[in-house]
Design a protein around this motif. Structure first.
Motif, short mmCIF file in Angstrom:
data_model
loop_
_atom_site.label_atom_id
_atom_site.label_comp_id
_atom_site.label_asym_id
_atom_site.label_seq_id
_atom_site.Cartn_x
_atom_site.Cartn_y
_atom_site.Cartn_z
N ILE A 174 0.84 -1.20 0.00
CA ILE A 174 0.00 0.00 0.00
C ILE A 174 0.88 1.25 0.00
CG2 ILE A 174 -1.72 1.30 1.31
CD1 ILE A 174 -2.67 -1.46 2.41
N ALA A 175 1.99 1.19 0.72
CA ALA A 175 2.89 2.34 0.79
C ALA A 175 4.31 1.88 1.07
CB ALA A 175 2.44 3.33 1.87
N ASP A 176 5.28 2.62 0.53
CA ASP A 176 6.68 2.46 0.89
C ASP A 176 7.03 3.45 1.98
OD1 ASP A 176 7.32 0.44 -0.99
OD2 ASP A 176 7.52 1.94 -2.58
N PHE A 177 8.03 3.10 2.75
CA PHE A 177 8.55 4.00 3.78
C PHE A 177 10.02 4.26 3.51
CE2 PHE A 177 4.74 2.64 5.83
CZ PHE A 177 4.39 3.67 6.70
N LYS A 178 10.35 5.49 3.19
CA LYS A 178 11.75 5.88 3.03
C LYS A 178 12.36 6.03 4.41
CE LYS A 178 14.59 9.58 1.05
NZ LYS A 178 14.54 10.88 0.30
N SER A 179 13.53 5.45 4.62
CA SER A 179 14.27 5.64 5.86
C SER A 179 15.22 6.82 5.64
CB SER A 179 15.05 4.38 6.24
OG SER A 179 15.78 4.60 7.42
N ILE A 180 14.92 7.94 6.26
CA ILE A 180 15.73 9.15 6.13
C ILE A 180 16.79 9.13 7.21
CG2 ILE A 180 15.72 11.67 6.11
CD1 ILE A 180 12.73 11.53 5.37
N PRO A 181 18.06 8.97 6.85
CA PRO A 181 19.08 8.79 7.89
C PRO A 181 19.45 10.09 8.58
CG PRO A 181 20.10 8.75 5.73
CD PRO A 181 18.61 8.87 5.49
N THR A 182 19.77 9.99 9.86
CA THR A 182 20.33 11.11 10.61
C THR A 182 21.45 10.59 11.49
OG1 THR A 182 19.90 12.92 12.16
CG2 THR A 182 18.63 10.91 12.47
N ASP A 183 22.48 11.40 11.65
CA ASP A 183 23.57 11.06 12.56
C ASP A 183 23.35 11.65 13.95
OD1 ASP A 183 25.21 9.43 11.00
OD2 ASP A 183 26.12 11.14 9.99
N ASN A 184 22.21 12.36 14.12
CA ASN A 184 21.93 12.93 15.44
C ASN A 184 21.92 11.85 16.50
OD1 ASN A 184 21.65 15.50 14.48
ND2 ASN A 184 19.47 15.69 14.93
N LYS A 185 22.43 12.18 17.66
CA LYS A 185 22.31 11.28 18.82
C LYS A 185 20.98 11.57 19.49
CE LYS A 185 24.38 10.00 23.26
NZ LYS A 185 23.76 8.68 23.23
N TRP A 186 20.15 10.57 19.55
CA TRP A 186 18.89 10.71 20.27
C TRP A 186 19.17 10.73 21.76
CZ3 TRP A 186 17.44 7.39 24.09
CH2 TRP A 186 16.14 7.53 24.59
N PHE A 187 18.41 11.51 22.49
CA PHE A 187 18.35 11.29 23.94
C PHE A 187 16.93 11.55 24.42
CE2 PHE A 187 20.31 15.47 23.20
CZ PHE A 187 19.52 16.34 23.94
N GLY A 188 16.58 10.88 25.50
CA GLY A 188 15.21 10.99 25.99
C GLY A 188 15.11 10.47 27.40
N VAL A 189 13.89 10.44 27.91
CA VAL A 189 13.68 10.09 29.31
C VAL A 189 12.74 8.90 29.42
CG1 VAL A 189 14.28 12.22 30.47
CG2 VAL A 189 12.07 12.05 29.37
N THR A 190 13.32 7.73 29.51
CA THR A 190 12.57 6.53 29.81
C THR A 190 12.52 6.32 31.33
OG1 THR A 190 13.31 5.55 27.74
CG2 THR A 190 12.40 4.05 29.38
N TYR A 191 13.64 6.59 31.98
CA TYR A 191 13.79 6.37 33.42
C TYR A 191 14.11 7.69 34.12
CZ TYR A 191 14.23 1.57 31.76
OH TYR A 191 14.00 0.37 31.14
#
Length: 299
Positions: free
Chosen positions: A256-273
């Protein structure tokens, strides 16, 4: 038409222990959402829609309405347990919300333009918003969607396992498969995920979904159809969650649809804990010192 930013902010934050969506991380109490919206405005987005629980609407409006007035259009939609809106007459017991793809459905009447959807508690970086804005403005069609693909090695927490949509990508840069792995962690120099008590290796460079997806509104129809089937199939499983990667996988597998994977070198950070908070604060402080953001974001 400028694209819209849809923010998933209705989660219960059970591992974090409080409402991390509106917790302060910047030097003036800025939330992670503040930085995402700041980057989105800079990247060319024209509207932000918050997906929240209705009981938190006043808290969100008090935090965001005044600072965003005149900068970007804002709207609020609510994730709830009402299944009748999807034609499901049966009452189904739930211990927690139905998951990210169900939350996305809350925006179906508020979003009429190409949009991306993100988590409230993930810091993505300007590069990701700029690349997604360009895609939503110039490339997207009803059969060509996208995600921002982060390198899995740049998305881990030092304080416990994380959940990620692990992507396989073909030579054209399109995703062929998305596997939701709910327990990923570093083990020495390696990265592994655990499933049914067994550990399996993952490559540092492997792209993963951090719930940064680009769609047209056509996705809502398929998502609603799939949610109705999911709810029926899981009515005796009160912890089952309807994730966006499940919708992505369905669209891919059924051509139904393709998904392009747009690359980034950014370091993710977030708050799981809870222990992630000082790490995030230090990362934001460093970005301010590097000139990526002003010290007072909305001054």
């Amino acid at each position: 038409m400028k694209p819209t930013l849809l923010i998933l902010a209705a989660g219960m934050a059970s591992r974090y222990g409080s409402m991390k969506q509106i917790d302060g991380f910047g030097p003036n109490g800025e939330t992670i959402i503040d930085y995402s919206i700041y980057d989105a405005i800079k990247a060319g987005f024209g509207k932000v829609v918050f997906i929240i629980k209705e009981e938190f609407v006043d808290s969100f409006k008090n935090i965001f309405d005044s600072k965003l007035k005149g900068k970007i259009e804002t709207d609020y939609v609510f994730q709830n347990f009402d299944l009748k809106q999807y034609g499901i007459q049966e009452d189904i017991y739930r211990e927690k919300p139905w998951g990210t793809a169900h939350a996305m459905l809350a925006g179906r009447n508020a979003v009429k333009e190409p949009f991306c959807i993100i988590n409230a508690d993930d810091f993505y970086g300007y590069d990701a918003f700029k690349k997604m804005s360009d895609f939503l403005t110039n490339e997207i069609t009803d059969s060509q969607f996208a995600i921002i693909g982060y390198k899995i090695g740049k998305t881990l927490s030092d304080f416990g396992a994380v959940s990620r949509g692990v992507c396989n990508v073909d030579a054209a840069g399109n995703i062929t498969e998305i596997n939701e792995r709910t327990e990923i962690y570093a083990k020495g120099d390696a990265i592994v995920y655990k499933e049914n008590g067994e550990e399996y290796p993952l490559d540092f460079e492997n792209p993963v979904s951090m719930n940064f997806w680009g769609f047209t509104p056509s996705v809502f129809k398929t998502t609603e159809e799939q949610f109705v089937k999911f709810a029926e199939a899981n009515k005796h499983n009160p912890k089952a969650e309807f994730f966006i990667p499940l919708v992505g996988e369905y669209l891919i597998k059924n051509n139904i649809a393709d998904f392009k994977s747009i690359p980034t070198d950014n370091k993710w950070f977030g708050v799981t804990y809870k222990e992630d908070k000082p790490v995030v604060q230090a990362s934001i402080d460093q970005l301010i010192k590097d000139g990526a953001y002003p010290e007072n974001l909305w001054a």
